[in-house]
Design a protein around this motif. Structure first.
Motif, PDB file in Angstrom:
ATOM      1  N   ARG A   5       0.827  -1.201   0.000  1.00 32.81           N
ATOM      2  CA  ARG A   5       0.000   0.000   0.000  1.00 32.81           C
ATOM      3  C   ARG A   5       0.866   1.257   0.000  1.00 32.81           C
ATOM      4  O   ARG A   5       2.015   1.248   0.415  1.00 32.81           O
ATOM      5  N   ASN A   6       0.298   2.328  -0.431  1.00 37.00           N
ATOM      6  CA  ASN A   6       0.947   3.622  -0.498  1.00 37.00           C
ATOM      7  C   ASN A   6       1.305   4.102   0.916  1.00 37.00           C
ATOM      8  O   ASN A   6       0.478   4.049   1.817  1.00 37.00           O
ATOM      9  N   PRO A   7       2.525   4.613   1.140  1.00 32.11           N
ATOM     10  CA  PRO A   7       2.900   5.087   2.474  1.00 32.11           C
ATOM     11  C   PRO A   7       2.037   6.253   2.945  1.00 32.11           C
ATOM     12  O   PRO A   7       1.766   6.393   4.140  1.00 32.11           O
ATOM     13  N   LEU A   8       1.604   7.106   2.022  1.00 30.75           N
ATOM     14  CA  LEU A   8       0.713   8.202   2.419  1.00 30.75           C
ATOM     15  C   LEU A   8      -0.624   7.666   2.916  1.00 30.75           C
ATOM     16  O   LEU A   8      -1.205   8.198   3.874  1.00 30.75           O
ATOM     17  N   ARG A   9      -1.104   6.655   2.260  1.00 29.54           N
ATOM     18  CA  ARG A   9      -2.380   6.042   2.664  1.00 29.54           C
ATOM     19  C   ARG A   9      -2.247   5.412   4.042  1.00 29.54           C
ATOM     20  O   ARG A   9      -3.165   5.512   4.875  1.00 29.54           O
ATOM     21  N   THR A  17      -8.115   6.975  11.873  1.00 27.00           N
ATOM     22  CA  THR A  17      -8.817   6.052  12.780  1.00 27.00           C
ATOM     23  C   THR A  17      -8.948   6.646  14.177  1.00 27.00           C
ATOM     24  O   THR A  17     -10.076   6.709  14.705  1.00 27.00           O
ATOM     25  N   PRO A  18      -7.861   7.130  14.811  1.00 26.37           N
ATOM     26  CA  PRO A  18      -8.043   7.743  16.139  1.00 26.37           C
ATOM     27  C   PRO A  18      -8.850   9.045  16.074  1.00 26.37           C
ATOM     28  O   PRO A  18      -9.623   9.342  16.990  1.00 26.37           O
ATOM     29  N   ALA A  19      -8.672   9.826  14.976  1.00 26.36           N
ATOM     30  CA  ALA A  19      -9.429  11.076  14.871  1.00 26.36           C
ATOM     31  C   ALA A  19     -10.923  10.785  14.737  1.00 26.36           C
ATOM     32  O   ALA A  19     -11.752  11.497  15.312  1.00 26.36           O
TER      33      ALA A  19
END
Length: 180
Positions: A5-9, A17-19
């Motif tokens: 997967r893309n590192p930015l993703r 997720t926490p936000a």
């Protein structure tokens, strides 16, 4: 599969997720306050980074513009004068190297030659007991205005029992500059 997967993703997922959980725990009133605070902070950042520098720069330029226009006009005027003068200098014919021309040039500077001897296109000028500053002034004028070139110069300070500062004897050989 997570390694492809893309590192930015991946970074977004770690933050989102926490936000999202934090946002879900807030009631409607807190969500509204946080949204308004976020919009105010975003507007403040936009103003401070984009609008304020542009507005300050614009007002500073409006203050400086009259002076810059004045300087530009002076520069254009000086450029026009320089072009006109360069045309005049190019058109001015060189003074021919003759005994009369040398004596006249000396007289215009308040000097008198002991002797002026012509030898082809060269002139040998002997001066005695003259001010060194006057000699330099005459030579500068002869080079610039009459286009005479100094080929040889012998300058001797007057000495003796009572030395006279700045007074010299000089022998100068001049040549008419040739422009092709």
């Amino acid at each position: 599969m997570t390694s492809t997967r893309n590192p930015l993703r991946q970074a977004w997922d770690r933050i989102a997720t926490p936000a999202g959980a934090y946002w879900a725990q807030r009631n409607q009133r807190e969500r509204r306050l946080l949204s308004v605070a976020g919009v105010v902070i975003l507007l403040a950042i936009i103003y401070l980074l984009l609008l304020d520098p542009a507005l300050n720069g614009r007002s500073r330029l409006q203050k400086d513009l009259p002076a810059l226009r004045q300087q530009a006009a002076e520069l254009q005027s000086l450029t026009a004068k320089a072009v006109a003068l360069s045309g005049q200098i190019a058109e001015r014919p060189a003074s021919p190297l003759s005994k009369e021309a040398v004596e006249s040039a000396l007289k215009s500077k308040g000097l008198s030659a002991q002797s002026v001897t012509l030898n082809g296109d060269m002139a040998k000028v002997q001066l005695s007991s003259i001010a060194f500053a006057g000699l330099l002034d005459w030579l500068d004028d002869a080079q610039k205005n009459s286009q005479w070139q100094v080929v040889d110069a012998n300058v001797t300070a007057l000495g003796g029992a009572t030395p006279q500062p700045g007074i010299v004897n000089a022998t100068v050989t001049l040549l008419q500059q040739k422009h092709e």
